[in-house]
Scaffold this active site. Structure first.
Site: not given
Ligand code: 5GP
Length: 186
Positions: A109-110, A113, A162, A175
């Site tokens: 995963e990148d 959150d 963010f 990106r």
């Molecule tokens: P989660 O399901 O953990 O809430 O969110 C994960 C996904 O949300 C990540 O794979 C990414 O695509 C997106 N995401 C969460 N935080 C950020 C952020 O700060 N910037 C961006 N560009 N995408 C985010």
């Protein structure tokens, strides 16, 4: 113009972003993660599952730091769209092609959150009877994580801001920034 792609600060749609983690710090940490994973999986052939689109840059750098045999595959989940906060629901857009039964799976995963995407993917993959499922994420916003997720390898803990760059988008763009930038608090 490419010049702004190395700047300390960039402006996107009138909002200012500043460097949070620079390119060389990212590269050093990704090499460490690759080395650690290679040690932990010695004698195995893990399959790295990249989560499209955000993890592609990290994924490509990470697997080039893996010194054991490995395979790759990708899946895609619905994204934030153009929003800066999680929509609270997640859906599969692209399935795996690989058969992961009895395999050692590593989700790449990148960013984690809320943790919802990881919870969803882990249960999805576990239903296909792999031998093991672990998670590597480049970034973790621990203050924002609401779900009980076990992250096996974390590149950096970051504040609840963010972020864009190094695979992470702003309305599908940016990106290709080499560093990770965070939205400046006003
Ligand atoms: P989660 O399901 O953990 O809430 O969110 C994960 C996904 O949300 C990540 O794979 C990414 O695509 C997106 N995401 C969460 N935080 C950020 C952020 O700060 N910037 C961006 N560009 N995408 C985010």
């Amino acid at each position: 113009m490419i010049s702004k792609f190395n700047a300390e600060e960039i402006t996107v749609n009138g909002e200012k972003f500043e460097i949070l983690i620079d390119e060389s710090t990212i590269q050093k940490r990704v090499a460490e993660l690759g080395e650690q994973i290679s040690k932990d999986y010695e004698g195995k052939v893990p399959i790295f599952i990249g989560v499209l689109n955000g993890s592609v840059i990290f994924f490509a750098d990470l697997i080039r730091n893996i010194s054991i045999n490995c395979e790759v595959d990708f899946l895609k989940l619905s994204s934030y769209g153009d929003a800066k906060i999680s929509s609270g629901n997640v859906r599969l857009i692209k399935e795996l092609n690989a058969d992961i039964k009895d395999r050692d799976v590593i989700i790449v995963e990148d960013i984690v959150d809320t943790g919802l995407s990881i919870v969803y993917m882990k249960s999805l993959l576990k239903s296909q009877n792999p031998n093991s499922v672990k998670v590597v994420t480049l970034l973790h916003k621990s203050e924002a994580t609401k779900y009980d997720v076990k992250l096996d390898y974390v590149g950096f803990q970051i504040p609840n801001k963010f972020v864009i760059g190094y695979g992470l988008d702003h309305t599908q763009k940016y990106r290709n920034l080499r560093s990770i930038y965070a939205l400046k608090s006003t």
